[in-house]
Design a protein around this motif. Structure first.
Motif, PDB file in Angstrom:
ATOM      1  N   PRO A  94       0.834  -1.211   0.000  1.00 42.03           N
ATOM      2  CA  PRO A  94       0.000   0.000   0.000  1.00 42.03           C
ATOM      3  C   PRO A  94       0.860   1.249   0.000  1.00 42.03           C
ATOM      4  O   PRO A  94       1.857   1.328   0.709  1.00 42.03           O
ATOM      5  CB  PRO A  94      -0.801  -0.121   1.301  1.00 42.03           C
ATOM      6  CG  PRO A  94       0.073  -0.953   2.197  1.00 42.03           C
ATOM      7  CD  PRO A  94       0.752  -1.933   1.283  1.00 42.03           C
ATOM      8  N   VAL A  95       0.464   2.207  -0.807  1.00 44.24           N
ATOM      9  CA  VAL A  95       1.257   3.429  -0.953  1.00 44.24           C
ATOM     10  C   VAL A  95       0.371   4.665  -0.811  1.00 44.24           C
ATOM     11  O   VAL A  95       0.380   5.344   0.196  1.00 44.24           O
ATOM     12  CB  VAL A  95       2.009   3.440  -2.297  1.00 44.24           C
ATOM     13  CG1 VAL A  95       2.671   4.782  -2.533  1.00 44.24           C
ATOM     14  CG2 VAL A  95       3.068   2.351  -2.314  1.00 44.24           C
ATOM     15  N   GLY A  96      -0.401   4.985  -1.850  1.00 42.26           N
ATOM     16  CA  GLY A  96      -1.159   6.230  -1.864  1.00 42.26           C
ATOM     17  C   GLY A  96      -2.383   6.184  -0.978  1.00 42.26           C
ATOM     18  O   GLY A  96      -3.023   5.142  -0.817  1.00 42.26           O
ATOM     19  N   LEU A  97      -2.710   7.321  -0.388  1.00 39.01           N
ATOM     20  CA  LEU A  97      -3.921   7.497   0.404  1.00 39.01           C
ATOM     21  C   LEU A  97      -4.608   8.785  -0.017  1.00 39.01           C
ATOM     22  O   LEU A  97      -3.954   9.796  -0.255  1.00 39.01           O
ATOM     23  CB  LEU A  97      -3.609   7.591   1.899  1.00 39.01           C
ATOM     24  CG  LEU A  97      -3.052   6.360   2.611  1.00 39.01           C
ATOM     25  CD1 LEU A  97      -2.679   6.715   4.045  1.00 39.01           C
ATOM     26  CD2 LEU A  97      -4.075   5.239   2.603  1.00 39.01           C
ATOM     27  N   ALA A  98      -5.925   8.738  -0.106  1.00 40.19           N
ATOM     28  CA  ALA A  98      -6.707   9.948  -0.366  1.00 40.19           C
ATOM     29  C   ALA A  98      -8.052   9.788   0.317  1.00 40.19           C
ATOM     30  O   ALA A  98      -8.525   8.672   0.514  1.00 40.19           O
ATOM     31  CB  ALA A  98      -6.890  10.185  -1.867  1.00 40.19           C
TER      32      ALA A  98
END
Length: 302
Positions: A94-98
């Motif tokens: 897991p990398v990006g969060l929004a």
């Protein structure tokens, strides 16, 4: 001055934090310390709305999204926001969060066949909204919620990289937003005028990175010949864009006109994101697996 509050395996990407976490001024010459240590640290991403004092951190190497409550000086780990198996597959890289306007959280997996997963604000899994190899090509990295309601996705690595995608949360349709003029795009951030800023890292060893800005159908270069610009964040209090630039180990603030101010000369050579939390600059340190805090004043710690 640096202290460590916690430790884990090795990689962390994005932080989600509430909007009021960035509404405080900062002194011009801060000091730094570790707020927490994780399994690598890459991105910090401000998200709204969110429970007050809650910060989410994607721990890439650990395959989870951590949840903390914090005033930025004291970080208390809560139950993980996301970990385990979703739609028959374990959460991986897991990398990006929004976070969208309804409070739903999006998580990207930076890998071949990587998914973009959607969760309720409390961590309840909702669905897989898109997948590499099915809905688009490339490894999804940074996620950024735009003022238009779309989720923007950077593709720095993998098949068909050097692009920015746009995800419609309602239809789940993914379209190519930008397909030229980019070089290993990593950080994404929107400024107060709704313009999209892009950190183009370029190659790792040469000072060939640059910051781009997209507005009204035109992609322009804000500054070039930079050494590994990677992290971006919008500082609501100052109305500026924050930028980490790895080789020079600096945090810069860019004003609307493109002029910049040096905020902090750090000892972090591979900081891949930066945000302001409770008045303090927070940056990720990928090599050390830590989130570092730059204190807003020189009176908090001896």
């Amino acid at each position: 001055r640096i202290r460590t509050a916690g430790r884990s395996s090795r990689s962390a990407w994005c932080l989600c934090l509430p909007p009021d976490a960035m509404n405080h001024p900062t002194a011009p010459r801060p000091r730094s310390r570790h707020a927490t240590a994780l399994a690598g640290a890459i991105l910090l991403l401000a998200c709204a709305p969110a429970p007050a004092g809650e910060v989410l951190v994607s721990e890439t190497g650990g395959g989870k999204v951590r949840r903390y409550t914090t005033d930025c000086l004291l970080w208390t780990r809560q139950a993980d926001f996301a970990s385990g198996t979703y739609a028959t597959e374990p959460l991986a890289n897991p990398v990006g969060l929004a976070r969208d306007t309804l409070g739903r959280v999006y998580v990207s997996e930076q890998r071949a066949g990587g998914r973009i997963l959607r969760f309720q604000a409390d961590g309840t899994f909702l669905d897989v909204v898109a997948r590499s190899g099915v809905d688009f090509t490339g490894n999804p990295e940074t996620l950024c919620a735009g003022p238009d309601g779309f989720i923007y996705i950077s593709l720095a690595f993998g098949t068909s990289n050097n692009r920015i995608l746009r995800l419609d949360p309602q239809s789940k349709q993914v379209t190519v937003f930008l397909a030229s003029g980019l070089s290993t795009p990593r950080g994404l951030a929107f400024d107060s005028l709704g313009r999209l800023w892009i950190a183009n890292r370029g190659s790792f060893s040469a000072a060939d990175g640059y910051l781009s800005r997209y507005a009204d159908g035109v992609l322009s270069t804000v500054e070039s010949a930079l050494a590994r610009p990677s992290g971006l964040g919008f500082d609501a209090a100052a109305g500026t864009i924050l930028s980490t630039q790895g080789a020079t180990q600096d945090i810069w603030s860019y004003h609307a006109a493109g002029t910049k101010t040096l905020l902090h000369d750090t000892a972090v050579a591979n900081s891949l994101d930066v945000k302001r939390i409770e008045g303090h600059l927070c940056q990720t340190d990928y090599d050390a697996g830590k989130v570092r805090v730059v204190l807003a004043t020189n009176s908090n710690y001896a």
